[in-house]
Design an enzyme around this catalytic site. Structure first.
Site, PDB file in Angstrom:
ATOM      1  N   ASP A  87       0.081  -1.239   6.019  1.00  0.00           N
ATOM      2  CA  ASP A  87       0.488  -0.690   7.320  1.00  0.00           C
ATOM      3  C   ASP A  87      -0.211  -1.469   8.433  1.00  0.00           C
ATOM      4  O   ASP A  87      -1.319  -1.987   8.254  1.00  0.00           O
ATOM      5  CB  ASP A  87       0.057   0.785   7.413  1.00  0.00           C
ATOM      6  CG  ASP A  87       0.978   1.652   6.531  1.00  0.00           C
ATOM      7  OD1 ASP A  87       0.676   2.837   6.360  1.00  0.00           O
ATOM      8  OD2 ASP A  87       1.963   1.080   6.001  1.00  0.00           O
ATOM      9  N   GLU A 125       0.837  -1.194   0.000  1.00  0.00           N
ATOM     10  CA  GLU A 125       0.000   0.000   0.000  1.00  0.00           C
ATOM     11  C   GLU A 125       0.877   1.252   0.000  1.00  0.00           C
ATOM     12  O   GLU A 125       1.705   1.433   0.890  1.00  0.00           O
ATOM     13  CB  GLU A 125      -0.859  -0.022   1.264  1.00  0.00           C
ATOM     14  CG  GLU A 125      -1.562   1.259   1.567  1.00  0.00           C
ATOM     15  CD  GLU A 125      -1.733   1.454   3.082  1.00  0.00           C
ATOM     16  OE1 GLU A 125      -1.395   0.509   3.820  1.00  0.00           O
ATOM     17  OE2 GLU A 125      -2.177   2.529   3.481  1.00  0.00           O
ATOM     18  N   ASP A 132      -5.878   1.969   8.841  1.00  0.00           N
ATOM     19  CA  ASP A 132      -5.936   2.223   7.386  1.00  0.00           C
ATOM     20  C   ASP A 132      -5.409   1.014   6.631  1.00  0.00           C
ATOM     21  O   ASP A 132      -5.984   0.555   5.645  1.00  0.00           O
ATOM     22  CB  ASP A 132      -5.080   3.446   7.051  1.00  0.00           C
ATOM     23  CG  ASP A 132      -5.981   4.676   6.879  1.00  0.00           C
ATOM     24  OD1 ASP A 132      -5.469   5.782   6.656  1.00  0.00           O
ATOM     25  OD2 ASP A 132      -7.209   4.471   6.979  1.00  0.00           O
ATOM     26  N   ASP A 181      -1.663  -0.306  10.834  1.00  0.00           N
ATOM     27  CA  ASP A 181      -2.719   0.471  11.508  1.00  0.00           C
ATOM     28  C   ASP A 181      -4.063   0.232  10.826  1.00  0.00           C
ATOM     29  O   ASP A 181      -4.176  -0.573   9.910  1.00  0.00           O
ATOM     30  CB  ASP A 181      -2.344   1.961  11.481  1.00  0.00           C
ATOM     31  CG  ASP A 181      -2.235   2.445  10.036  1.00  0.00           C
ATOM     32  OD1 ASP A 181      -1.639   3.503   9.809  1.00  0.00           O
ATOM     33  OD2 ASP A 181      -2.703   1.710   9.134  1.00  0.00           O
TER      34      ASP A 181
END
Ligand code: 28F
Length: 635
Positions: free
Chosen positions: A497, A424, A501, A499
């Site tokens: 990631d 990403e 997102d 996290d």
């Protein structure tokens, strides 16, 4: 209809020893499936009594030991009069003689004779304890058994109100390695019984969970269809479903409704047994359905210009339930869930076609909506074929040269030892390109959010450049043109990631792969990388935590009473030093990948369908809860 039997009708076959010697011959195996066949057989006998109109309540109790069950019905009660030849009561013969019982006669639909029709005597043989009790002629009768052998005579009890049969059994732990029933599986089957036999009240008394469910549906299949459509979040394209029932053999019960969903979802049952691998009954339905719809389209001159309808177009978005009852079901296949009675294809075809044609002709607006849905499917298929042809042409004509510019390919051309990391964002892509093993690891950076492809046609999906590039990089085409052996990498690893997102991106990519490249998942080729969210330095040691919970566990394990712990939270992969990314996430020797696996198609369908249309936080929360269950692999 079953005529009234008495003991004289029983055909005495043979003892039960063979059953204990080779249980697999009778119930397929002694694993979970075999264990639950004991339940289905006793349940089946109670359902048979209901089907013949003598019982309207069935109760299944899972006792708190989780390994014994009682099933009861309020039918006539198994006959207890003595059998002239054997001087034994019908009840004793039914539980101690293999394949006993007049159930092979007309009007009875237990699945006796197939894997499913093992008969109550096999359940008895494979149970360390079984107690049968009957209420009949105002009296209670009881008989107990151990491993198939009577532990005493049939006992006449006191006065009893009502009639019926109750069977308690505890499967034999010297036969079954694990005697532990699966409440969800039992609950699902009981709920199906209540849908397939309208008006029968089925109660699941789960003493393990202290929970009682009562299933009763006056409408039967139409209620079942509404539940399936609601669970799948599919939107019908016409109000009233098509419903057909026929009570002459083979008994037929059918509901159909077209929806906006992009796949076909017709559940079929034979004598109440799920036939997940289809069979001749489903073939008959498809034949009858196809002819009825085509006749309607031709008769009303509704054929679309410039596109030819195929069978899949007619069934795209079709949701339905087909339940048939046949006296001698032939179950086939590894898990015996395919029905193979040849006579059924034409029987079902010739039953469904005229009824569906009649319905279409007498519900013009519904018919127009259905034909419109079919033409939409054909046009979408045509468009995606063109789009795929475009992709295939691009990839095929110039081979590797035509790969997306952003792809940093690996030098190895051997598929099995090469991997594609779908990363990403460009900055993460940069770190991955620098940190990777150039021989075996290719990097495809995706810019920004991947689109939510749920419910979209393939043509629409491929308008998204990120996904079109991914398909090109993978090299195996997609949809009907998919060819697994053209896949250019041994593993497809989603690197996002750590996290929320990142989880969101991973979910969107998984949705796309699940809907349009499901074979990759089935082949075990799709993985999720697990980059660390925290670096924890304690003294000279460094630890990597995947998420908050992992961080807390590490601090508890290594933190207390020692040097101060220095914690760094990574804002994203792009912020990681390439060497750190290699050590923690890319290096096959030290990384931990999650392999993406579909354990239950129906549940996954519902999860993806239900959540992908809703807001991201609900989606992400749900997936992350599931991620906890995901299996970690050191590959
Ligand atoms: C909890 C499991 O097994 N219910 C059953 C009946 C009723 C009859 C029956 C069963 C007669 C001799 C073949 C009664 N009266 N629930 C059950 N309910 N079997 S099993 O008869 C068996 C035949 O053997 C029954 C008149 N006819 C049939």
């Amino acid at each position: 209809m079953a005529t009234n039997y008495t003991a004289k009708d029983i055909t005495v076959l043979e003892g039960l020893e063979p059953v204990r010697k080779r249980p697999g011959m009778y119930i397929g195996g002694v694993g979970t499936a075999g264990l639950h066949h004991l339940v289905w057989e006793i349940l089946d006998n109670a359902v048979d009594e209901a089907m013949n109109g003598y019982a309207s309540n069935i109760v299944l109790t899972l006792h708190e030991d989780g390994s014994s069950i009682t099933i009861s019905d309020d039918g006539r009660g198994i006959p207890v009069d003595k059998h002239a030849a054997t001087r034994k009561s019908a009840l004793e013969v039914i539980f101690t003689v293999l394949h006993a019982g007049g159930k092979f006669e007309h009007g009875s639909y237990t699945t006796a004779g197939g894997l499913h029709g093992v008969g109550a005597s096999v359940v008895n043989a494979l149970s360390s304890e079984l107690r049968a009790s009957v209420k009949r002629d105002g009296t209670l009768w009881e008989m107990s058994f151990k491993r198939g052998k009577a532990t005493g005579p049939l006992k006449k009890g006191g006065a009893a109100r009502g009639t019926g049969t109750t069977v308690y059994f505890h499967p034999d732990s010297t036969i079954f390695p694990k005697v532990e029933f699966d409440p969800a599986l039992i609950r699902e089957r009981l709920e199906v019984v209540s849908y397939l036999h309208k008006g029968v009240r089925v109660t699941f008394d789960n003493e393990v969970a202290g929970k009682k469910d009562v299933f009763e549906h006056q409408e039967g299949l139409p209620d079942f269809l509404s539940k399936i459509i609601a669970d799948r979040g599919a939107k019908p394209v016409h109000e009233a479903a098509f419903a057909q029932t026929r009570d002459t053999s083979p008994r037929l019960d059918l509901v159909l409704q077209w929806t906006e969903a992009t796949d076909e979802h017709v559940r079929s049952y034979a004598n109440g047994i799920p036939t997940g691998s289809g069979g001749t009954h489903e073939n008959g339905l498809r034949a009858g359905l196809g002819k009825a719809v085509r006749n309607y389209i031709d008769t009303h001159n509704l054929s679309p210009k410039g596109v030819t309808l195929i069978a899949e177009d007619i069934r795209e978005g079709l949701t339905g339930v087909l339940s048939i009852f046949v006296e001698e079901p032939q179950f086939q296949g590894q898990t015996k869930d395919r029905l193979n009675n040849p006579e059924l294809t034409s029987a079902i075809d010739s039953a469904v076609r005229p009824a569906l044609e009649h319905w279409l002709n007498h519900n013009r607006s519904v018919a127009e909506a259905i034909v419109g849905r079919i033409i939409l499917a054909a046009r979408a298929r045509e468009a995606s074929r063109a789009a795929q042809a475009e992709i295939t042409r691009k990839t095929a004509t110039t081979g590797r040269l035509n790969l997306p510019g952003k792809l940093s390919d690996c030098s190895s051309s051997g598929r099995e030892d090469s991997e594609l990391f779908v990363v990403e964002g460009d900055s993460a892509g940069g770190s991955a390109k620098q940190g990777r093993d150039r021989v075996r690891q290719a990097i495809l950076p995706l810019r920004g959010k991947v689109m939510n492809t749920e419910g979209m046609t393939l043509a629409k999906v491929l308008e998204n450049k990120e996904l079109a590039d991914l398909v090109t990089a993978l090299g195996c085409g997609l949809g009907k043109n998919f060819e697994l052996d053209r896949l250019r990498y041994g593993r497809v690893i989603i690197l996002a990631d750590a996290d929320s997102d990142g989880h969101h991106i991973a979910t969107l990519l998984l949705t796309f792969i699940y809907r349009h490249l499901p074979q990759l998942i089935a082949a075990g080729r799709v993985f999720l990388a697990q980059p660390p969210l925290y670096r924890i330095d304690i003294g000279k040691e460094t630890f990597w935590a995947l998420d908050d919970a992992h961080r807390d566990r590490l601090l508890k394990l290594y933190g207390n009473g020692r040097a101060h712990a220095d914690i760094t939270r990574f804002k994203g992969l792009g912020e990681m030093m390439p060497k750190v990314l290699w050590e923690t996430t890319l290096n096959p020797k030290t990384r931990r990948l999650l392999r993406v696996e579909i354990s239950d198609q129906i549940v996954t369908d519902r999860v993806i369908n239900e959540l992908m249309g809703k807001d991201a936080s609900a989606r992400f929360r749900f997936i992350m809860e599931r991620a906890e269950e995901a299996q970690e692999l050191d590959v």
